[in-house]
Motif scaffolding. Structure first.
Motif, PDB file in Angstrom:
ATOM      1  N   VAL A 179       0.833  -1.201   0.000  1.00 23.31           N
ATOM      2  CA  VAL A 179       0.000   0.000   0.000  1.00 23.31           C
ATOM      3  C   VAL A 179       0.868   1.251   0.000  1.00 23.31           C
ATOM      4  N   THR A 237      -9.073  12.288  -0.797  1.00 21.60           N
ATOM      5  CA  THR A 237      -9.675  11.156  -0.097  1.00 21.60           C
ATOM      6  C   THR A 237     -11.173  11.358   0.086  1.00 21.60           C
ATOM      7  N   LEU A 258     -14.819   1.169   5.091  1.00 18.83           N
ATOM      8  CA  LEU A 258     -13.497   1.355   4.500  1.00 18.83           C
ATOM      9  C   LEU A 258     -13.365   0.452   3.285  1.00 18.83           C
ATOM     10  N   ASP A 259     -13.166   1.066   2.133  1.00 24.21           N
ATOM     11  CA  ASP A 259     -12.935   0.285   0.905  1.00 24.21           C
ATOM     12  C   ASP A 259     -14.040  -0.729   0.633  1.00 24.21           C
ATOM     13  N   GLU A 277     -16.033  -2.140   2.711  1.00 26.21           N
ATOM     14  CA  GLU A 277     -16.214  -3.125   3.789  1.00 26.21           C
ATOM     15  C   GLU A 277     -16.688  -2.409   5.046  1.00 26.21           C
ATOM     16  N   ARG A 285     -17.881   6.980  -1.270  1.00 26.24           N
ATOM     17  CA  ARG A 285     -16.780   6.117  -1.685  1.00 26.24           C
ATOM     18  C   ARG A 285     -15.616   6.259  -0.714  1.00 26.24           C
ATOM     19  N   GLY A 286     -14.730   5.285  -0.751  1.00 23.38           N
ATOM     20  CA  GLY A 286     -13.495   5.353   0.031  1.00 23.38           C
ATOM     21  C   GLY A 286     -13.666   4.981   1.480  1.00 23.38           C
ATOM     22  N   TRP A 287     -14.134   5.935   2.251  1.00 23.75           N
ATOM     23  CA  TRP A 287     -14.310   5.680   3.674  1.00 23.75           C
ATOM     24  C   TRP A 287     -15.395   6.597   4.225  1.00 23.75           C
ATOM     25  N   ARG A 314      -4.585   3.165   4.393  1.00 24.41           N
ATOM     26  CA  ARG A 314      -5.670   2.527   3.644  1.00 24.41           C
ATOM     27  C   ARG A 314      -6.631   3.572   3.076  1.00 24.41           C
ATOM     28  N   HIS A 351      -4.852   5.226   0.237  1.00 26.22           N
ATOM     29  CA  HIS A 351      -4.724   4.287  -0.877  1.00 26.22           C
ATOM     30  C   HIS A 351      -6.053   4.120  -1.614  1.00 26.22           C
ATOM     31  N   SER A 352      -7.167   4.156  -0.860  1.00 27.69           N
ATOM     32  CA  SER A 352      -8.484   3.955  -1.482  1.00 27.69           C
ATOM     33  C   SER A 352      -8.837   5.071  -2.453  1.00 27.69           C
ATOM     34  N   SER A 353      -8.122   6.191  -2.376  1.00 27.61           N
ATOM     35  CA  SER A 353      -8.440   7.350  -3.212  1.00 27.61           C
ATOM     36  C   SER A 353      -7.446   7.570  -4.346  1.00 27.61           C
TER      37      SER A 353
END
Length: 317
Positions: free
Chosen positions: A5, A95, A195-196, A198, A253-255, A302, A305-307
């Motif tokens: 990551v 993000t 998060l992502d 989940e 999205r993302g978080w 995380r 990274h998700s963005s």
């Protein structure tokens, strides 16, 4: 996994990340604390971090040399699609949720209308103004919580048990914009971090205050956080599923974080979705991440990274 990551982030950002914090909303002090914690976590991973306060006029020029930023802005001006739109125009990746989802999530009234249209449960509510029939609304809702539609961190909120208290609560909340009354749900209060794609372990909140207000969230040492939340496996799965559906329905999205109450009837009722949750030492997403086996530093990576894809998706969110 953390190394992979981090390597992806370094490659995408040249190892340089801006953290946007502060701003001009009523949640400025919380944002400064969140941003400082995020910046420290990113710097601890070897990234070159610059904190940029959006309260001034020069923040966009300060951001000009960065390709990516971590948003730690709370409330209007930072969580409502405004800064997201500016970043889209600047071509800076960021993000969290896009313009549309941020704006919708910040407006609790419209968010609740959307959830109702999707068949998702949320407490009964009525918008308030100077023409409201306080007695009729008090009779309809019974005990209620009065909220500004577009504020966070429980700012401007108060409980009302009768017509007189309802009007006084509206007067107290009115300086923050549009206001609504929401039927009081007397059961347990829960929050679910996303998060992502989940849902992380749910947290059950307990406070000695009338409700989970600003003091209970950020200042009190007597607020209790239970994670695991003490739910059966079936109820935990139901709660996480509802939170994910609510998050996705808004287009987030993302978080983020979804707040939920459980009524005396055993049903879960959606309250709101937070697209830039707090990241202070009293914040909830880090608690859920820890229960899921993530350190604070891993969580921040995380989220960043998700963005990495950045920008609006195909649906303009």
């Amino acid at each position: 996994m953390t190394k992979v990551v981090l390597n992806d982030i370094v490659q995408a950002t040249d190892g340089r990340v801006a953290v946007l914090l502060g701003g001009n909303s009523a949640e400025r002090e919380v944002s400064l604390r969140s941003g400082a914690a995020v910046a420290d976590a990113l710097a601890a991973q070897g990234l070159a971090v610059t904190k940029i306060d959006t309260a001034g006029d020069a923040w966009m020029s300060e951001l000009a040399t960065f390709s990516h930023c971590f948003l730690a802005l709370h409330g209007p001006g930072g969580e409502d699609g405004t800064v997201q739109g500016a970043l889209e125009c600047l071509g800076v990746r960021y993000t969290g949720s896009g313009v549309m989802a941020s704006a919708l999530a910040m407006d609790k009234l419209r968010c609740k209308l959307l959830w109702l249209g999707c068949g998702l449960s949320t407490p009964k509510f009525v918008e308030l103004d100077e023409h409201s029939n306080w007695s009729a609304i008090a009779n309809e809702l019974g005990e209620a919580i009065v909220k500004p539609a577009c504020e966070g961190s429980s700012i401007g909120m108060s409980k009302a048990c009768n017509a007189s208290e309802l009007e006084q609560a509206w007067l107290a909340a009115k300086p923050y914009g549009r206001v609504f009354a929401e039927q009081w749900v007397s059961g347990g209060e829960y929050t679910v971090a996303i998060l992502d794609g989940e849902a992380l372990p749910a947290i059950r909140l307990e406070t000695d205050a009338a409700f989970y207000d600003f003091n209970a969230k950020y200042l009190s040492d007597s607020t209790r956080y239970h994670c695991p939340a003490g739910l059966s496996d079936q109820d935990e799965a139901e709660l996480r599923d509802l939170a994910l559906k609510a998050f996705n329905a808004v287009g987030c999205r993302g978080w983020g974080r979804v707040d939920v109450m459980r009524g005396a009837d055993g049903r879960f009722y959606l309250l709101e979705v937070n697209t830039v949750p707090g990241m202070t030492d009293h914040s909830l997403v880090p608690m859920a991440a820890k229960q899921a086996g993530m350190s604070f530093e891993q969580l921040v990576l995380r989220v960043l990274h998700s963005s990495l894809a950045g920008g609006a998706d195909a649906n303009g969110r």
